[in-house]
Design a protein around this motif. Structure first.
Motif, PDB file in Angstrom:
ATOM      1  N   PHE A 151       0.836  -1.206   0.000  1.00  0.00           N
ATOM      2  CA  PHE A 151       0.000   0.000   0.000  1.00  0.00           C
ATOM      3  C   PHE A 151       0.870   1.255   0.000  1.00  0.00           C
ATOM      4  CE2 PHE A 151      -2.756  -3.267   1.829  1.00  0.00           C
ATOM      5  CZ  PHE A 151      -3.899  -3.104   1.050  1.00  0.00           C
ATOM      6  N   GLN A 152       1.976   1.207   0.740  1.00  0.00           N
ATOM      7  CA  GLN A 152       2.918   2.317   0.734  1.00  0.00           C
ATOM      8  C   GLN A 152       3.603   2.416  -0.633  1.00  0.00           C
ATOM      9  OE1 GLN A 152       5.478   1.868   4.115  1.00  0.00           O
ATOM     10  NE2 GLN A 152       5.875   4.060   4.261  1.00  0.00           N
TER      11      GLN A 152
ATOM     12  N   ALA B  82       1.572   4.221  -3.291  1.00  0.00           N
ATOM     13  CA  ALA B  82       1.119   5.565  -2.926  1.00  0.00           C
ATOM     14  C   ALA B  82       1.741   6.616  -3.833  1.00  0.00           C
ATOM     15  CB  ALA B  82       1.438   5.858  -1.462  1.00  0.00           C
TER      16      ALA B  82
ATOM     17  N   ARG C  23       3.838   3.916  -9.273  1.00  0.00           N
ATOM     18  CA  ARG C  23       2.737   3.283 -10.011  1.00  0.00           C
ATOM     19  C   ARG C  23       3.059   3.231 -11.504  1.00  0.00           C
ATOM     20  NH1 ARG C  23      -0.423   6.431  -6.610  1.00  0.00           N
ATOM     21  NH2 ARG C  23      -1.137   7.849  -8.241  1.00  0.00           N
TER      22      ARG C  23
ATOM     23  N   TRP D 277      -7.775  -7.082  -0.258  1.00  0.00           N
ATOM     24  CA  TRP D 277      -8.239  -6.071   0.707  1.00  0.00           C
ATOM     25  C   TRP D 277      -9.493  -5.371   0.189  1.00  0.00           C
ATOM     26  CZ3 TRP D 277      -8.142  -0.530   0.421  1.00  0.00           C
ATOM     27  CH2 TRP D 277      -8.446   0.109   1.621  1.00  0.00           C
TER      28      TRP D 277
ATOM     29  N   TRP E 273     -19.921  -1.255  -3.686  1.00  0.00           N
ATOM     30  CA  TRP E 273     -20.078  -0.432  -4.895  1.00  0.00           C
ATOM     31  C   TRP E 273     -20.680  -1.239  -6.052  1.00  0.00           C
ATOM     32  CZ3 TRP E 273     -14.516  -1.271  -4.197  1.00  0.00           C
ATOM     33  CH2 TRP E 273     -13.930  -2.046  -5.196  1.00  0.00           C
TER      34      TRP E 273
ATOM     35  N   ASP F 180      -4.886  11.954  -3.274  1.00  0.00           N
ATOM     36  CA  ASP F 180      -5.591  10.948  -4.047  1.00  0.00           C
ATOM     37  C   ASP F 180      -5.815   9.728  -3.174  1.00  0.00           C
ATOM     38  OD1 ASP F 180      -3.348   9.187  -4.198  1.00  0.00           O
ATOM     39  OD2 ASP F 180      -2.561  10.367  -5.853  1.00  0.00           O
TER      40      ASP F 180
ATOM     41  N   PHE G  11      -4.863   6.732  -3.462  1.00  0.00           N
ATOM     42  CA  PHE G  11      -3.712   5.859  -3.221  1.00  0.00           C
ATOM     43  C   PHE G  11      -2.901   6.331  -2.021  1.00  0.00           C
ATOM     44  CE2 PHE G  11      -4.671   5.265  -7.726  1.00  0.00           C
ATOM     45  CZ  PHE G  11      -4.723   3.882  -7.790  1.00  0.00           C
ATOM     46  N   GLN G  12      -2.787   7.652  -1.884  1.00  0.00           N
ATOM     47  CA  GLN G  12      -2.115   8.202  -0.715  1.00  0.00           C
ATOM     48  C   GLN G  12      -2.945   7.948   0.538  1.00  0.00           C
ATOM     49  OE1 GLN G  12      -1.195  12.282  -1.563  1.00  0.00           O
ATOM     50  NE2 GLN G  12       0.604  12.262  -0.229  1.00  0.00           N
TER      51      GLN G  12
ATOM     52  N   ILE H 122      -4.955   5.459   1.315  1.00  0.00           N
ATOM     53  CA  ILE H 122      -4.938   4.096   1.852  1.00  0.00           C
ATOM     54  C   ILE H 122      -3.535   3.619   2.202  1.00  0.00           C
ATOM     55  CG2 ILE H 122      -7.024   3.471   0.581  1.00  0.00           C
ATOM     56  CD1 ILE H 122      -5.119   1.771  -1.246  1.00  0.00           C
ATOM     57  N   ALA H 123      -2.528   4.484   2.035  1.00  0.00           N
ATOM     58  CA  ALA H 123      -1.156   4.091   2.346  1.00  0.00           C
ATOM     59  C   ALA H 123      -0.961   3.888   3.844  1.00  0.00           C
ATOM     60  CB  ALA H 123      -0.169   5.137   1.825  1.00  0.00           C
TER      61      ALA H 123
ATOM     62  N   ARG I 119      -6.631   2.889   6.706  1.00  0.00           N
ATOM     63  CA  ARG I 119      -7.307   1.692   6.178  1.00  0.00           C
ATOM     64  C   ARG I 119      -8.249   1.114   7.221  1.00  0.00           C
ATOM     65  NH1 ARG I 119      -2.190   0.597   4.201  1.00  0.00           N
ATOM     66  NH2 ARG I 119      -1.799  -1.152   5.595  1.00  0.00           N
TER      67      ARG I 119
ATOM     68  N   GLN J 121     -17.662   4.513  -3.979  1.00  0.00           N
ATOM     69  CA  GLN J 121     -17.327   4.821  -5.368  1.00  0.00           C
ATOM     70  C   GLN J 121     -15.843   5.141  -5.555  1.00  0.00           C
ATOM     71  OE1 GLN J 121     -19.334   4.330  -7.967  1.00  0.00           O
ATOM     72  NE2 GLN J 121     -20.705   3.486  -6.415  1.00  0.00           N
TER      73      GLN J 121
ATOM     74  N   MET K  74     -13.377   3.868  -3.963  1.00  0.00           N
ATOM     75  CA  MET K  74     -12.583   2.639  -3.919  1.00  0.00           C
ATOM     76  C   MET K  74     -12.564   1.976  -5.295  1.00  0.00           C
ATOM     77  SD  MET K  74     -11.667   2.674  -0.833  1.00  0.00           S
ATOM     78  CE  MET K  74     -11.262   1.131  -0.040  1.00  0.00           C
ATOM     79  N   LYS K  75     -13.606   2.273  -6.045  1.00  0.00           N
ATOM     80  CA  LYS K  75     -13.716   1.723  -7.404  1.00  0.00           C
ATOM     81  C   LYS K  75     -12.519   2.153  -8.251  1.00  0.00           C
ATOM     82  CE  LYS K  75     -17.735   1.012 -10.424  1.00  0.00           C
ATOM     83  NZ  LYS K  75     -19.095   1.486 -10.687  1.00  0.00           N
TER      84      LYS K  75
ATOM     85  N   ILE L 228      -9.454   2.408  -7.352  1.00  0.00           N
ATOM     86  CA  ILE L 228      -8.346   1.485  -7.116  1.00  0.00           C
ATOM     87  C   ILE L 228      -8.567   0.210  -7.918  1.00  0.00           C
ATOM     88  CG2 ILE L 228      -7.039   0.249  -5.351  1.00  0.00           C
ATOM     89  CD1 ILE L 228      -8.314   2.174  -3.306  1.00  0.00           C
TER      90      ILE L 228
ATOM     91  N   TRP M  98      -7.743   0.723 -11.475  1.00  0.00           N
ATOM     92  CA  TRP M  98      -6.303   0.730 -11.723  1.00  0.00           C
ATOM     93  C   TRP M  98      -5.754  -0.703 -11.724  1.00  0.00           C
ATOM     94  CZ3 TRP M  98      -2.067  -0.298  -8.292  1.00  0.00           C
ATOM     95  CH2 TRP M  98      -0.814   0.033  -8.832  1.00  0.00           C
TER      96      TRP M  98
END
Lengths: 101, 101
Positions: A6-7, A10, A15, A79, A87, B4, B6-7, B9-10, B15, B71, B73-74, B76, B79
DNA sequence: TATATTTGCAATCAATCGGTTGCAAATAAT
DNA sequence: ATTATTTGCAACCGATTGATTGCAAATATA
């Protein structure tokens, strides 16, 4: 300094690196050419990706080919499973809404 | 300071907060009781989750109920689609087999 | 052998992160 | 009206992050 996936994802540069390596294995120099920052900066990103094992290396002579390890990405997907039905299923969303009110 | 998902949930605490809010909306105090750190520390995490819109607020009197927005989380999941077939493919299993030999 | 290429490691730096404490504003309860 | 509760905001602090530069080791090439 324990890293987790997850880190690792980020950072947008990391990515992007994963996106490149998912297509084909590459050397650090080849990867760095895709970015504006220095080779060493990119190398540090690769190191972080290595620490959480989402990228693995294969040395041939003085060159090192880094390649993508999809299994680690599976952890993120796992996760996400906790939230996926929220969703995807509209009735579950309605249930959740009604509970909250 | 653009955030964003991604940051967001880091951080493991964030989390965990998302895990709680996915079950039911909660006030910041109620959320903070689940953690060892201070209410303000938790509040700052919630603020970050708010900035990237994975959490929304609903005020009733002096209390604020934060609730989960699936929405975001969608994004992620979307991606992950780029990599999903790489870990689902049988070719990936072949890769692992060859590495072990 | 001498030179060029590829790479990792160490030192450094400004910015950000995650945490704390203190305080003020708004609302509820006595 | 006074007191208690709930919350957000600001200031501060040590640790971490993402980037840089310089250098050394290993390997390939002339």
């Amino acid at each position: 300094m324990r890293r987790d996936i997850f880190q690792a994802i980020a950072d947008p540069t990391r990515r992007a690196i994963l996106g490149l390596l998912a297509l084909q294995a590459m050397t650090p120099n080849a990867i760095a050419e895709h970015f504006d920052s220095s080779r060493q900066a990119v190398s540090k990103h690769i190191q972080i990706l290595m620490e959480c094992e989402v990228v693995k290396q294969q040395q041939t002579g003085r060159e090192i080919h880094y390649h993508f390890n999809p299994q680690k990405m599976k952890e993120i997907d796992l996760w996400l499973d906790r939230f996926r039905k929220l969703w995807e299923d509209r009735f579950d969303q309605l249930d959740n809404l009604l509970e909250n009110l």
